[in-house]
Scaffold this motif. Structure first.
Motif, mmCIF file in Angstrom:
data_model
loop_
_atom_site.group_PDB
_atom_site.id
_atom_site.type_symbol
_atom_site.label_atom_id
_atom_site.label_comp_id
_atom_site.label_asym_id
_atom_site.label_seq_id
_atom_site.Cartn_x
_atom_site.Cartn_y
_atom_site.Cartn_z
ATOM 1 N N VAL A 161 0.843 -1.193 0.000
ATOM 2 C CA VAL A 161 0.000 0.000 0.000
ATOM 3 C C VAL A 161 0.879 1.243 0.000
ATOM 4 O O VAL A 161 1.830 1.349 0.775
ATOM 5 C CB VAL A 161 -0.928 0.009 1.233
ATOM 6 C CG1 VAL A 161 -1.739 1.292 1.273
ATOM 7 C CG2 VAL A 161 -1.852 -1.192 1.202
ATOM 8 N N ASP A 202 -17.387 7.949 1.052
ATOM 9 C CA ASP A 202 -17.692 6.595 0.635
ATOM 10 C C ASP A 202 -18.823 6.692 -0.401
ATOM 11 O O ASP A 202 -19.320 7.779 -0.688
ATOM 12 C CB ASP A 202 -18.123 5.771 1.848
ATOM 13 C CG ASP A 202 -18.029 4.277 1.601
ATOM 14 O OD1 ASP A 202 -17.686 3.887 0.469
ATOM 15 O OD2 ASP A 202 -18.297 3.497 2.530
ATOM 16 N N TYR A 251 -15.564 4.490 -11.470
ATOM 17 C CA TYR A 251 -14.159 4.896 -11.416
ATOM 18 C C TYR A 251 -13.917 6.155 -12.241
ATOM 19 O O TYR A 251 -13.116 7.012 -11.864
ATOM 20 C CB TYR A 251 -13.279 3.752 -11.927
ATOM 21 C CG TYR A 251 -11.797 4.079 -11.951
ATOM 22 C CD1 TYR A 251 -11.084 4.201 -10.773
ATOM 23 C CD2 TYR A 251 -11.121 4.269 -13.160
ATOM 24 C CE1 TYR A 251 -9.727 4.509 -10.782
ATOM 25 C CE2 TYR A 251 -9.771 4.575 -13.184
ATOM 26 C CZ TYR A 251 -9.083 4.688 -11.990
ATOM 27 O OH TYR A 251 -7.749 5.000 -12.005
ATOM 28 N N CYS A 272 -14.227 7.522 -3.273
ATOM 29 C CA CYS A 272 -13.248 6.440 -3.382
ATOM 30 C C CYS A 272 -13.801 5.320 -4.258
ATOM 31 O O CYS A 272 -15.012 5.207 -4.465
ATOM 32 C CB CYS A 272 -12.876 5.907 -2.005
ATOM 33 S SG CYS A 272 -14.241 5.108 -1.128
ATOM 34 N N ILE A 273 -12.912 4.510 -4.785
ATOM 35 C CA ILE A 273 -13.314 3.392 -5.645
ATOM 36 C C ILE A 273 -13.999 2.337 -4.792
ATOM 37 O O ILE A 273 -13.597 2.067 -3.652
ATOM 38 C CB ILE A 273 -12.077 2.797 -6.353
ATOM 39 C CG1 ILE A 273 -11.398 3.883 -7.195
ATOM 40 C CG2 ILE A 273 -12.461 1.611 -7.218
ATOM 41 C CD1 ILE A 273 -10.084 3.451 -7.798
ATOM 42 N N GLY A 318 -15.012 -0.899 -2.980
ATOM 43 C CA GLY A 318 -14.229 -2.039 -2.513
ATOM 44 C C GLY A 318 -12.798 -1.719 -2.162
ATOM 45 O O GLY A 318 -11.976 -2.632 -2.043
ATOM 46 N N THR A 319 -12.476 -0.441 -1.993
ATOM 47 C CA THR A 319 -11.107 -0.059 -1.630
ATOM 48 C C THR A 319 -11.142 0.844 -0.397
ATOM 49 O O THR A 319 -10.931 2.044 -0.492
ATOM 50 C CB THR A 319 -10.399 0.666 -2.783
ATOM 51 O OG1 THR A 319 -11.196 1.805 -3.169
ATOM 52 C CG2 THR A 319 -10.220 -0.246 -3.982
ATOM 53 N N PRO A 320 -11.418 0.279 0.793
ATOM 54 C CA PRO A 320 -11.486 1.091 2.012
ATOM 55 C C PRO A 320 -10.168 1.768 2.345
ATOM 56 O O PRO A 320 -10.155 2.776 3.048
ATOM 57 C CB PRO A 320 -11.873 0.067 3.088
ATOM 58 C CG PRO A 320 -11.477 -1.259 2.533
ATOM 59 C CD PRO A 320 -11.678 -1.140 1.050
ATOM 60 N N GLU A 321 -9.055 1.233 1.794
ATOM 61 C CA GLU A 321 -7.755 1.866 2.060
ATOM 62 C C GLU A 321 -7.654 3.251 1.442
ATOM 63 O O GLU A 321 -6.790 4.053 1.812
ATOM 64 C CB GLU A 321 -6.613 0.978 1.546
ATOM 65 C CG GLU A 321 -6.585 0.722 0.055
ATOM 66 C CD GLU A 321 -7.387 -0.495 -0.370
ATOM 67 O OE1 GLU A 321 -7.183 -0.989 -1.491
ATOM 68 O OE2 GLU A 321 -8.219 -0.958 0.433
ATOM 69 N N HIS A 322 -8.537 3.553 0.479
ATOM 70 C CA HIS A 322 -8.533 4.887 -0.134
ATOM 71 C C HIS A 322 -9.070 5.960 0.807
ATOM 72 O O HIS A 322 -8.945 7.147 0.535
ATOM 73 C CB HIS A 322 -9.355 4.876 -1.426
ATOM 74 C CG HIS A 322 -8.662 4.168 -2.548
ATOM 75 N ND1 HIS A 322 -9.157 4.129 -3.830
ATOM 76 C CD2 HIS A 322 -7.497 3.468 -2.585
ATOM 77 C CE1 HIS A 322 -8.336 3.422 -4.605
ATOM 78 N NE2 HIS A 322 -7.334 3.008 -3.859
ATOM 79 N N LYS A 323 -9.729 5.529 1.875
ATOM 80 C CA LYS A 323 -10.191 6.470 2.903
ATOM 81 C C LYS A 323 -9.800 5.939 4.285
ATOM 82 O O LYS A 323 -10.592 5.944 5.228
ATOM 83 C CB LYS A 323 -11.696 6.693 2.793
ATOM 84 C CG LYS A 323 -12.552 5.442 2.823
ATOM 85 C CD LYS A 323 -14.013 5.806 2.686
ATOM 86 C CE LYS A 323 -14.880 4.560 2.707
ATOM 87 N NZ LYS A 323 -14.892 3.889 4.007
#
Length: 370
Positions: free
Chosen positions: A82, A161, A172, A195-196, A198-203
């Motif tokens: 990441v 989200d 996207y 955020c995209i 299925g990508t919680p790491e983006h927030k």
């Protein structure tokens, strides 16, 4: 064992192989040796309880716990790295809701579900928290307004989200933003960058903020109602959350905010945003639409068609093709009508104007006995 006189590279390779086979139990070593088989079977069956006896058929003699330890370690090693994004002061904020359990609601006089709204400034990690009763668009927009007034500033970009109150259609390349949220963004001058999916790491910053509330604020607290809960939350934010040494920045959020981020935020627009409600409505034959049990006229050419109506507490605007403004009215009470006589065809306009008052006026002109 390899002999030292061999090529040193070959010695190291053989040593690594032996070490990988010996550093765990024989059972774990069996899983590593048969890694290809384990992966193939895993793709066919994502349930490890079912996978375990299948591996036993192939000769695995270890426990179910050994299999789980092996799977978890492999998952960590194969996960993509990441990239941590650092942002400038006042540039980005992340926002989300988190479920907080149930709280007594004095209006309904019963326990209802409660959510915590969290907006985190990405540079300083200073955050605004608010406990709410639902996640609808009105609450979503109100919480943003409260956050801007709390910080006395607005970040340039907000990352939400993909909940329906903010984003109607996740994409996207071309997300569809809720109209009310889009109006809020235009009013305060911030960009929405969802955020995209299925990508919680983006927030990740707001995800951590929600967890922080749940793990640090929530345990062992009792509230009389939502007002009391929010009072306790604001006090906790003031005395604990913003005064702690943050695990990543190694600085108090309030210090970074006051020193660097506060002055970098956009100025809050003096006029407080009035949250609109949008509806797609059909124009009846009487050239009126119905919005919240009140009726509003539109140009007669649109009868039978659908229009978009935007309503605030004191005004309703009606659009054709979502962008062309065709009518504006003062908001009416339930059951009442707001009619612009110019919306009728010319011939019917004259007829509609000949009401009782018109007839009495004409009669008075003819004579007092008429």
């Amino acid at each position: 064992q390899p002999e030292i006189k061999q090529d040193i590279g070959a010695v190291i390779d053989q040593f690594k192989l032996l070490r990988s086979q010996q550093r765990f139990s024989d059972n774990y070593g069996w899983l590593e040796t048969n890694d290809k088989l384990v992966n193939e079977l895993s793709l066919q069956c994502g349930n490890y309880i079912v996978l375990y006896p299948k591996l036993q058929d192939y000769g695995f003699k270890g426990s179910y716990s050994s299999l789980i330890r092996y799977v978890n370690k492999n998952r960590e090693q194969k996960a993509a790295p990441v990239y941590r994004i650092e942002t400038k002061p006042g540039e980005y904020a992340q926002v989300d809701f988190g479920y907080l359990g149930t709280i007594y609601d004095s209006e309904s006089e019963k326990e209802i579900k409660a959510w915590v709204f969290v907006l985190v400034l990405c540079y300083s990690r200073h955050a605004y928290f608010e406990i709410v009763k639902n996640q609808d668009v009105d609450t979503w927009c109100k919480c943003h307004i409260h956050a801007f007034e709390f910080f006395n500033g607005v970040p340039r970009v907000i990352i939400p989200d993909n909940l329906k109150s903010g984003i109607l259609k996740a994409s996207y390349t071309d997300p569809l933003i809720n109209r009310s949220y889009g109006d809020l963004a235009n009013h305060y001058g911030f960009q929405v960058d969802p955020c995209i999916v299925g990508t919680p790491e983006h927030k990740g910053k707001v995800e951590s903020g929600v967890k922080y509330v749940k793990n640090n604020f929530r345990p062992f607290r009792q509230y009389t109602d939502f007002s009391d809960a929010n009072g306790q939350l604001q006090e906790w934010n003031r005395t604990v959350a913003q005064e702690r040494i943050h695990g990543t920045t190694r600085t108090k959020p309030i210090e970074l905010f006051e020193t660097y981020e506060k002055s970098a935020l956009r100025t809050v627009t003096p006029e407080r945003f009035e949250i609109p409600v949008y509806k797609k409505l059909k124009v009846y034959r009487d050239i009126h639409i119905q919005f919240d049990y009140a009726y509003y006229s539109v140009p007669h050419e649109l009868r039978g068609e659908y229009v978009i109506a935007r309503k605030t507490s004191n005004q309703i605007a009606i659009f054709q093709n979502e962008v062309d403004l065709v009518a504006v009215h003062t908001a009416a009470a339930r059951g009442k009508r707001q009619t612009n006589m110019n919306h009728y065809p010319p011939d019917e306009d004259n007829y509609m104007r000949n009401d009782t008052n018109y007839c009495l006026q004409q009669a008075g002109i003819i004579g007092k006995n008429t």
